[in-house]
Motif scaffolding. Structure first.
Motif, PDB file in Angstrom:
ATOM      1  N   ILE A 130       0.835  -1.206   0.000  1.00 55.77           N
ATOM      2  CA  ILE A 130       0.000   0.000   0.000  1.00 55.77           C
ATOM      3  C   ILE A 130       0.870   1.257   0.000  1.00 55.77           C
ATOM      4  CG2 ILE A 130      -1.719   1.340   1.290  1.00 55.77           C
ATOM      5  CD1 ILE A 130      -2.794  -1.301   2.388  1.00 55.77           C
ATOM      6  N   GLY A 131       0.609   2.129  -0.976  1.00 52.12           N
ATOM      7  CA  GLY A 131       1.317   3.398  -1.044  1.00 52.12           C
ATOM      8  C   GLY A 131       2.635   3.359  -1.791  1.00 52.12           C
ATOM      9  N   ARG A 132       3.095   2.181  -2.175  1.00 56.65           N
ATOM     10  CA  ARG A 132       4.337   2.091  -2.937  1.00 56.65           C
ATOM     11  C   ARG A 132       4.087   2.501  -4.385  1.00 56.65           C
ATOM     12  NH1 ARG A 132       7.266  -3.632  -1.108  1.00 56.65           N
ATOM     13  NH2 ARG A 132       7.737  -3.019   1.046  1.00 56.65           N
TER      14      ARG A 132
ATOM     15  N   ILE B 140      -7.835   2.885  -2.132  1.00 53.76           N
ATOM     16  CA  ILE B 140      -8.513   1.746  -1.493  1.00 53.76           C
ATOM     17  C   ILE B 140      -9.821   2.202  -0.852  1.00 53.76           C
ATOM     18  CG2 ILE B 140      -8.350   0.089   0.415  1.00 53.76           C
ATOM     19  CD1 ILE B 140      -5.313  -0.064  -0.238  1.00 53.76           C
ATOM     20  N   LYS B 141      -9.773   3.337  -0.180  1.00 55.12           N
ATOM     21  CA  LYS B 141     -10.983   3.884   0.453  1.00 55.12           C
ATOM     22  C   LYS B 141     -12.012   4.249  -0.613  1.00 55.12           C
ATOM     23  CE  LYS B 141     -13.145   5.782   4.129  1.00 55.12           C
ATOM     24  NZ  LYS B 141     -14.350   6.385   3.541  1.00 55.12           N
ATOM     25  N   SER B 142     -11.550   4.823  -1.718  1.00 56.58           N
ATOM     26  CA  SER B 142     -12.458   5.204  -2.792  1.00 56.58           C
ATOM     27  C   SER B 142     -13.121   3.972  -3.421  1.00 56.58           C
ATOM     28  CB  SER B 142     -11.694   5.987  -3.872  1.00 56.58           C
ATOM     29  OG  SER B 142     -12.530   6.306  -4.959  1.00 56.58           O
ATOM     30  N   LEU B 143     -12.358   2.897  -3.597  1.00 52.93           N
ATOM     31  CA  LEU B 143     -12.926   1.663  -4.131  1.00 52.93           C
ATOM     32  C   LEU B 143     -14.053   1.160  -3.238  1.00 52.93           C
ATOM     33  CD1 LEU B 143      -9.684  -0.223  -5.240  1.00 52.93           C
ATOM     34  CD2 LEU B 143     -11.518   0.570  -6.752  1.00 52.93           C
ATOM     35  N   SER B 144     -13.800   1.147  -1.949  1.00 49.26           N
ATOM     36  CA  SER B 144     -14.809   0.685  -0.993  1.00 49.26           C
ATOM     37  C   SER B 144     -16.034   1.601  -0.989  1.00 49.26           C
ATOM     38  CB  SER B 144     -14.200   0.608   0.404  1.00 49.26           C
ATOM     39  OG  SER B 144     -15.160   0.244   1.361  1.00 49.26           O
ATOM     40  N   ASP B 145     -15.796   2.887  -0.980  1.00 54.31           N
ATOM     41  CA  ASP B 145     -16.904   3.848  -0.921  1.00 54.31           C
ATOM     42  C   ASP B 145     -17.771   3.815  -2.173  1.00 54.31           C
ATOM     43  OD1 ASP B 145     -16.038   4.648   1.555  1.00 54.31           O
ATOM     44  OD2 ASP B 145     -15.118   6.522   0.873  1.00 54.31           O
ATOM     45  N   SER B 146     -17.215   3.360  -3.295  1.00 58.21           N
ATOM     46  CA  SER B 146     -17.970   3.355  -4.552  1.00 58.21           C
ATOM     47  C   SER B 146     -18.644   2.015  -4.833  1.00 58.21           C
ATOM     48  CB  SER B 146     -17.054   3.744  -5.724  1.00 58.21           C
ATOM     49  OG  SER B 146     -15.934   2.880  -5.798  1.00 58.21           O
ATOM     50  N   GLY B 147     -18.716   1.156  -3.809  1.00 60.38           N
ATOM     51  CA  GLY B 147     -19.498  -0.067  -3.936  1.00 60.38           C
ATOM     52  C   GLY B 147     -18.710  -1.332  -4.183  1.00 60.38           C
ATOM     53  N   ASN B 148     -17.402  -1.222  -4.316  1.00 59.80           N
ATOM     54  CA  ASN B 148     -16.568  -2.408  -4.455  1.00 59.80           C
ATOM     55  C   ASN B 148     -16.248  -2.985  -3.073  1.00 59.80           C
ATOM     56  OD1 ASN B 148     -15.830  -2.247  -7.491  1.00 59.80           O
ATOM     57  ND2 ASN B 148     -15.373  -0.203  -6.717  1.00 59.80           N
TER      58      ASN B 148
ATOM     59  N   LEU C  85      -2.568 -12.666   8.599  1.00 64.72           N
ATOM     60  CA  LEU C  85      -4.042 -12.686   8.598  1.00 64.72           C
ATOM     61  C   LEU C  85      -4.654 -11.554   9.422  1.00 64.72           C
ATOM     62  CD1 LEU C  85      -4.875 -16.497   9.026  1.00 64.72           C
ATOM     63  CD2 LEU C  85      -4.463 -15.224   6.921  1.00 64.72           C
ATOM     64  N   VAL C  86      -4.220 -11.424  10.663  1.00 68.09           N
ATOM     65  CA  VAL C  86      -4.864 -10.486  11.589  1.00 68.09           C
ATOM     66  C   VAL C  86      -4.474  -9.040  11.304  1.00 68.09           C
ATOM     67  CG1 VAL C  86      -5.175  -9.848  14.001  1.00 68.09           C
ATOM     68  CG2 VAL C  86      -5.013 -12.266  13.364  1.00 68.09           C
ATOM     69  N   LYS C  87      -3.183  -8.772  11.217  1.00 69.07           N
ATOM     70  CA  LYS C  87      -2.726  -7.389  11.021  1.00 69.07           C
ATOM     71  C   LYS C  87      -3.207  -6.785   9.690  1.00 69.07           C
ATOM     72  CE  LYS C  87       1.286  -7.455  14.106  1.00 69.07           C
ATOM     73  NZ  LYS C  87       2.760  -7.314  14.213  1.00 69.07           N
ATOM     74  N   PRO C  88      -3.143  -7.514   8.576  1.00 71.87           N
ATOM     75  CA  PRO C  88      -3.691  -6.949   7.329  1.00 71.87           C
ATOM     76  C   PRO C  88      -5.179  -6.645   7.421  1.00 71.87           C
ATOM     77  CG  PRO C  88      -2.237  -8.776   6.848  1.00 71.87           C
ATOM     78  CD  PRO C  88      -2.442  -8.784   8.327  1.00 71.87           C
ATOM     79  N   LYS C  89      -5.923  -7.521   8.063  1.00 69.95           N
ATOM     80  CA  LYS C  89      -7.360  -7.301   8.249  1.00 69.95           C
ATOM     81  C   LYS C  89      -7.600  -6.010   9.029  1.00 69.95           C
ATOM     82  CE  LYS C  89     -11.453  -9.819   9.970  1.00 69.95           C
ATOM     83  NZ  LYS C  89     -12.099  -8.763  10.733  1.00 69.95           N
ATOM     84  N   ASN C  90      -6.876  -5.843  10.121  1.00 67.93           N
ATOM     85  CA  ASN C  90      -7.035  -4.640  10.945  1.00 67.93           C
ATOM     86  C   ASN C  90      -6.654  -3.382  10.181  1.00 67.93           C
ATOM     87  OD1 ASN C  90      -7.843  -6.271  13.067  1.00 67.93           O
ATOM     88  ND2 ASN C  90      -5.845  -6.283  14.074  1.00 67.93           N
TER      89      ASN C  90
ATOM     90  N   ILE D 132      -8.544   1.583   7.200  1.00 65.57           N
ATOM     91  CA  ILE D 132      -8.560   2.419   6.001  1.00 65.57           C
ATOM     92  C   ILE D 132      -9.980   2.645   5.494  1.00 65.57           C
ATOM     93  CG2 ILE D 132      -7.900   2.510   3.552  1.00 65.57           C
ATOM     94  CD1 ILE D 132      -5.321   1.026   4.334  1.00 65.57           C
ATOM     95  N   ILE D 133     -10.771   1.577   5.403  1.00 66.04           N
ATOM     96  CA  ILE D 133     -12.097   1.703   4.764  1.00 66.04           C
ATOM     97  C   ILE D 133     -13.226   1.935   5.758  1.00 66.04           C
ATOM     98  CG2 ILE D 133     -11.346   0.282   2.822  1.00 66.04           C
ATOM     99  CD1 ILE D 133     -13.042  -2.013   3.952  1.00 66.04           C
ATOM    100  N   GLY D 134     -12.977   1.683   7.045  1.00 69.26           N
ATOM    101  CA  GLY D 134     -14.015   1.882   8.051  1.00 69.26           C
ATOM    102  C   GLY D 134     -15.127   0.856   7.992  1.00 69.26           C
ATOM    103  N   LYS D 135     -14.820  -0.328   7.460  1.00 72.54           N
ATOM    104  CA  LYS D 135     -15.805  -1.409   7.352  1.00 72.54           C
ATOM    105  C   LYS D 135     -15.140  -2.726   7.721  1.00 72.54           C
ATOM    106  CE  LYS D 135     -17.908   0.816   3.296  1.00 72.54           C
ATOM    107  NZ  LYS D 135     -18.126   0.656   1.832  1.00 72.54           N
ATOM    108  N   PRO D 136     -15.941  -3.734   8.100  1.00 71.82           N
ATOM    109  CA  PRO D 136     -15.352  -5.051   8.375  1.00 71.82           C
ATOM    110  C   PRO D 136     -14.736  -5.656   7.116  1.00 71.82           C
ATOM    111  CG  PRO D 136     -17.577  -4.892   9.282  1.00 71.82           C
ATOM    112  CD  PRO D 136     -17.387  -3.708   8.392  1.00 71.82           C
ATOM    113  N   VAL D 137     -13.639  -6.351   7.288  1.00 70.13           N
ATOM    114  CA  VAL D 137     -12.991  -7.087   6.202  1.00 70.13           C
ATOM    115  C   VAL D 137     -13.108  -8.570   6.545  1.00 70.13           C
ATOM    116  CG1 VAL D 137     -10.783  -7.597   5.075  1.00 70.13           C
ATOM    117  CG2 VAL D 137     -11.439  -5.218   5.555  1.00 70.13           C
TER     118      VAL D 137
END
Length: 283
Positions: free
Chosen positions: A157-159, A168-176, A200-205, A210-215
């Motif tokens: 992320i960010g590289r 990533i946030k925009s993708l989530s906010d637009s319905g993806n 598993l755990v750290k990437p999920k968190n 970032i998106i403010g939603k459950p992954v």
């Protein structure tokens, strides 16, 4: 005596007023009050593994790079890279054929609880966090009313050349749907000790932050999995995981959902034919 009669009448009036059914009356006097029965929705029963495995599979496509190839690119890069023109043609072909994109929650409800899907369902997924998945992939899909699933490898992320937090946030906010693809693409079959937490755990968190939603969805790097991974995925809060075109697990099929890689060497007709041949149980 009159006061007592008045109190009884008032009590009955209030009792009736609190119910949606009034009961029987005669000459304005309440004779009885109809009982109120609350309807409780029956609890859904989740399908067992055999039932899930017997259901008709939904075609699930997996993309990686969407860019022009260079003459020096090797066979592996050619397989994992679809040109922007071919990607656009494939999305148009799906639309022209009447396909409707679905998301993981819809697939989960269909498999686990028998909730109907739209006609000609297809799921469009992306692995490895490449920036063109946002600039090209999501943009082209939007043209046809499609949404997709983006499996993010959080170390990238960010590289340069990869998705940013804002994208990533925009993708989530637009319905993806934004989902997890480990921290650094280390294959699940080699995890030990704290690897489960790291991958598993750290990437999920991080993605949830970032998106403010459950992954709650995960894709195995290289599509490789083993039975030891499934309880760890469950414990980490994932409810479904994706492999590639190999056999599903007979005990936990929701953690071995099949996908096919759309190869860069395929023409658009080849891609459409691969959808039918790889997921040959018609819906």
């Amino acid at each position: 005596m009159k006061n007592s009669a008045f109190l009884v009448f008032a009590g009955l009036f209030l009792l009736v007023g609190c119910h949606s059914e009034t009961g029987k009356t005669k000459n304005g006097v309440v004779l009885s009050v109809a009982p109120i029965i609350k309807k409780i929705a029956p609890k859904k029963t989740m399908a067992d593994a055999a039932t899930i495995l017997s259901k008709k599979e939904v075609p699930i496509l997996c993309y990686h790079n969407i860019k022009e190839l260079k003459a020096s690119d090797g066979e592996m890069t050619k397989t994992y890279t679809v040109s922007p023109a071919n990607f656009a043609q494939q999305m148009k072909a799906l639309s022209d054929a009447g396909y409707h994109s679905i998301l993981p929650n819809q697939l989960y409800d269909y498999l686990a609880y028998g909730v109907p899907l739209p006609s000609n369902p297809v799921m469009i997924t992306f692995d490895d966090t490449r920036g063109e998945q946002f600039s090209i992939g999501a943009s082209v899909m939007k043209k046809y009313g499609f949404t997709g699933v983006f499996f993010v490898m959080t170390v990238s992320i960010g590289r340069p050349g990869y998705l940013s937090k804002e994208q990533i946030k925009s993708l989530s906010d637009s319905g993806n749907v934004v989902a997890a693809h480990t921290w650094d693409h280390h294959m699940v079959t080699k995890y030990a000790g704290d690897d489960w937490n790291t991958q598993l755990v750290k990437p999920k968190n991080k993605l949830e932050e970032i998106i403010g939603k459950p992954v709650t969805y995960f894709a195995y790097p290289f599509g490789l999995w083993n039975k030891a991974a499934i309880p760890e995925l469950k414990k980490s809060g994932y409810q479904m995981a994706y492999i590639l075109a190999t056999k599903r697990d007979s005990v936990d099929p929701l953690y071995t959902i099949r996908r096919i890689i759309v190869a860069g060497q395929w023409s658009t007709p080849s891609t459409m034919e691969a959808i039918k041949s790889s997921f040959n149980k018609e819906l």
